[in-house]
Design a protein around this motif. Structure first.
Motif, PDB file in Angstrom:
ATOM      1  N   ILE A  43      93.567  17.653  51.275  1.00 26.97           N
ATOM      2  CA  ILE A  43      93.403  18.884  50.510  1.00 26.97           C
ATOM      3  C   ILE A  43      93.439  18.477  49.046  1.00 26.97           C
ATOM      4  O   ILE A  43      94.449  17.964  48.559  1.00 26.97           O
ATOM      5  CB  ILE A  43      94.519  19.893  50.824  1.00 26.97           C
ATOM      6  CG1 ILE A  43      94.438  20.327  52.298  1.00 26.97           C
ATOM      7  CG2 ILE A  43      94.414  21.113  49.902  1.00 26.97           C
ATOM      8  CD1 ILE A  43      95.546  21.271  52.718  1.00 26.97           C
ATOM      9  N   GLY A  44      92.326  18.653  48.366  1.00 22.88           N
ATOM     10  CA  GLY A  44      92.226  18.142  47.003  1.00 22.88           C
ATOM     11  C   GLY A  44      91.578  19.111  46.052  1.00 22.88           C
ATOM     12  O   GLY A  44      91.209  20.232  46.409  1.00 22.88           O
ATOM     13  N   PHE A  45      91.436  18.659  44.817  1.00 22.21           N
ATOM     14  CA  PHE A  45      90.819  19.496  43.784  1.00 22.21           C
ATOM     15  C   PHE A  45      90.124  18.621  42.759  1.00 22.21           C
ATOM     16  O   PHE A  45      90.431  17.431  42.611  1.00 22.21           O
ATOM     17  CB  PHE A  45      91.878  20.368  43.099  1.00 22.21           C
ATOM     18  CG  PHE A  45      92.998  19.592  42.439  1.00 22.21           C
ATOM     19  CD1 PHE A  45      92.891  19.167  41.120  1.00 22.21           C
ATOM     20  CD2 PHE A  45      94.141  19.278  43.147  1.00 22.21           C
ATOM     21  CE1 PHE A  45      93.913  18.447  40.514  1.00 22.21           C
ATOM     22  CE2 PHE A  45      95.171  18.557  42.554  1.00 22.21           C
ATOM     23  CZ  PHE A  45      95.061  18.143  41.239  1.00 22.21           C
ATOM     24  N   THR A  46      89.174  19.220  42.058  1.00 20.61           N
ATOM     25  CA  THR A  46      88.468  18.563  40.967  1.00 20.61           C
ATOM     26  C   THR A  46      88.419  19.519  39.794  1.00 20.61           C
ATOM     27  O   THR A  46      88.104  20.706  39.970  1.00 20.61           O
ATOM     28  CB  THR A  46      87.028  18.191  41.373  1.00 20.61           C
ATOM     29  OG1 THR A  46      87.062  17.387  42.558  1.00 20.61           O
ATOM     30  CG2 THR A  46      86.328  17.420  40.263  1.00 20.61           C
ATOM     31  N   ALA A 143      87.258  32.934  49.150  1.00 24.37           N
ATOM     32  CA  ALA A 143      86.390  32.665  50.298  1.00 24.37           C
ATOM     33  C   ALA A 143      86.070  31.180  50.306  1.00 24.37           C
ATOM     34  O   ALA A 143      85.639  30.623  49.295  1.00 24.37           O
ATOM     35  CB  ALA A 143      85.118  33.496  50.222  1.00 24.37           C
ATOM     36  N   ILE A 144      86.288  30.527  51.444  1.00 25.88           N
ATOM     37  CA  ILE A 144      86.069  29.092  51.592  1.00 25.88           C
ATOM     38  C   ILE A 144      84.894  28.869  52.532  1.00 25.88           C
ATOM     39  O   ILE A 144      84.901  29.346  53.672  1.00 25.88           O
ATOM     40  CB  ILE A 144      87.322  28.396  52.149  1.00 25.88           C
ATOM     41  CG1 ILE A 144      88.543  28.684  51.281  1.00 25.88           C
ATOM     42  CG2 ILE A 144      87.091  26.890  52.275  1.00 25.88           C
ATOM     43  CD1 ILE A 144      89.853  28.212  51.890  1.00 25.88           C
ATOM     44  N   GLU A 164      84.907  20.431  57.074  1.00 20.66           N
ATOM     45  CA  GLU A 164      85.079  20.168  55.654  1.00 20.66           C
ATOM     46  C   GLU A 164      84.345  21.229  54.846  1.00 20.66           C
ATOM     47  O   GLU A 164      83.393  21.849  55.324  1.00 20.66           O
ATOM     48  CB  GLU A 164      84.593  18.772  55.275  1.00 20.66           C
ATOM     49  CG  GLU A 164      83.121  18.523  55.480  1.00 20.66           C
ATOM     50  CD  GLU A 164      82.724  17.124  55.021  1.00 20.66           C
ATOM     51  OE1 GLU A 164      83.342  16.604  54.075  1.00 20.66           O
ATOM     52  OE2 GLU A 164      81.784  16.561  55.615  1.00 20.66           O
ATOM     53  N   GLY A 165      84.814  21.424  53.629  1.00 24.74           N
ATOM     54  CA  GLY A 165      84.192  22.425  52.772  1.00 24.74           C
ATOM     55  C   GLY A 165      85.016  22.648  51.530  1.00 24.74           C
ATOM     56  O   GLY A 165      85.846  21.817  51.155  1.00 24.74           O
ATOM     57  N   LEU A 195      88.192  23.372  44.827  1.00 23.09           N
ATOM     58  CA  LEU A 195      89.122  23.026  45.899  1.00 23.09           C
ATOM     59  C   LEU A 195      88.335  22.413  47.042  1.00 23.09           C
ATOM     60  O   LEU A 195      87.291  22.944  47.444  1.00 23.09           O
ATOM     61  CB  LEU A 195      89.874  24.264  46.386  1.00 23.09           C
ATOM     62  CG  LEU A 195      90.690  25.027  45.341  1.00 23.09           C
ATOM     63  CD1 LEU A 195      91.371  26.230  45.987  1.00 23.09           C
ATOM     64  CD2 LEU A 195      91.711  24.120  44.680  1.00 23.09           C
ATOM     65  N   ASN A 196      88.833  21.301  47.575  1.00 26.17           N
ATOM     66  CA  ASN A 196      88.125  20.557  48.617  1.00 26.17           C
ATOM     67  C   ASN A 196      89.009  20.386  49.842  1.00 26.17           C
ATOM     68  O   ASN A 196      90.194  20.049  49.725  1.00 26.17           O
ATOM     69  CB  ASN A 196      87.718  19.181  48.094  1.00 26.17           C
ATOM     70  CG  ASN A 196      87.032  19.246  46.745  1.00 26.17           C
ATOM     71  OD1 ASN A 196      86.008  19.904  46.604  1.00 26.17           O
ATOM     72  ND2 ASN A 196      87.608  18.591  45.747  1.00 26.17           N
TER      73      ASN A 196
END
Length: 209
Positions: A43-46, A143-144, A164-165, A195-196
């Motif tokens: 669970i990550g972020f950019t 919404a993901i 994944e998304g 958010l990844n």
């Protein structure tokens, strides 16, 4: 979450959504409760930094449950709890700043949570899950968009599903407003955050009869 088309099937399986439609056994077989496996997930972020580059980070500690319904995919649900103190961008000072009151205030608000409220199929193997994201003391809907990656039984006999998304949010919507102006114009940290999610989840064993 409705993530039920098997990539390893010889024949594409259509999701049954119309009332009275025949439910494919392959879909029904995926129904059940799943636990997210942190050892094989991320669970990550950019976020844009100084207007010219991206900083990428992740959270090392989290737990989550998925309930997948292959008979009626829209009834599928997801719940995730993330330990804010586990944030990792590869630079200790930056991570400490993110944990501080300028950003997450991890001591006062140790968890970030997501609770789904709806799920839908967008077409093919693409899905959207909507729910409430809570950061600090603010809860807002997001919404993901997700893509189903398949299902398999691993070498230990665990039944797994993967997807994944991601999504984009404005951190200011959750009160994360710290910033610094740059001499050349612009700001140090962008408001937009990506958010990844790359998730592998293990199906719970069926209860004994």
């Amino acid at each position: 979450m409705g993530l039920f088309n098997r990539k390893n099937s010889d024949t594409a399986v259509a999701t049954a959504t119309a009332p009275g439609a025949q439910v494919d056994p392959a879909l029904a077989a995926l129904s059940g409760e799943y636990t997210i496996d942190p050892a094989h997930s991320s669970i990550g972020f950019t976020v844009r930094h100084a207007m010219v580059t991206n900083v990428r980070g992740s959270f090392g500690e989290y737990e989550g449950k998925l309930v997948l319904d292959g008979t009626e995919p829209a009834r599928s649900t997801a719940a995730i709890d993330v330990a804010i103190a586990s944030v990792d961008t590869g630079i200790a000072d930056r991570d400490g700043h993110l944990r501080s009151g300028d950003f997450f205030d991890a001591e006062k608000f140790p968890q970030m949570t997501f609770r789904s409220t709806a799920a839908e199929q967008l077409g093919g193997e693409k899905y959207r899950i909507t729910g409430d994201l809570t950061i600090k003391d603010v809860t807002r809907p997001i919404a993901i968009d997700l893509e189903f990656q398949g299902s398999a039984t691993d070498v230990y006999g665990n039944e797994r599903v993967g997807f994944e998304g991601g999504t984009e949010i404005l951190r200011s919507d959750w009160g994360l407003t710290w910033n610094a102006a740059l001499e050349a114009g612009g700001v140090m940290v962008s408001d937009k955050v990506k958010l990844n999610f790359d998730i592998s989840a293990i199906k719970a064993a069926a209860p004994a009869a």
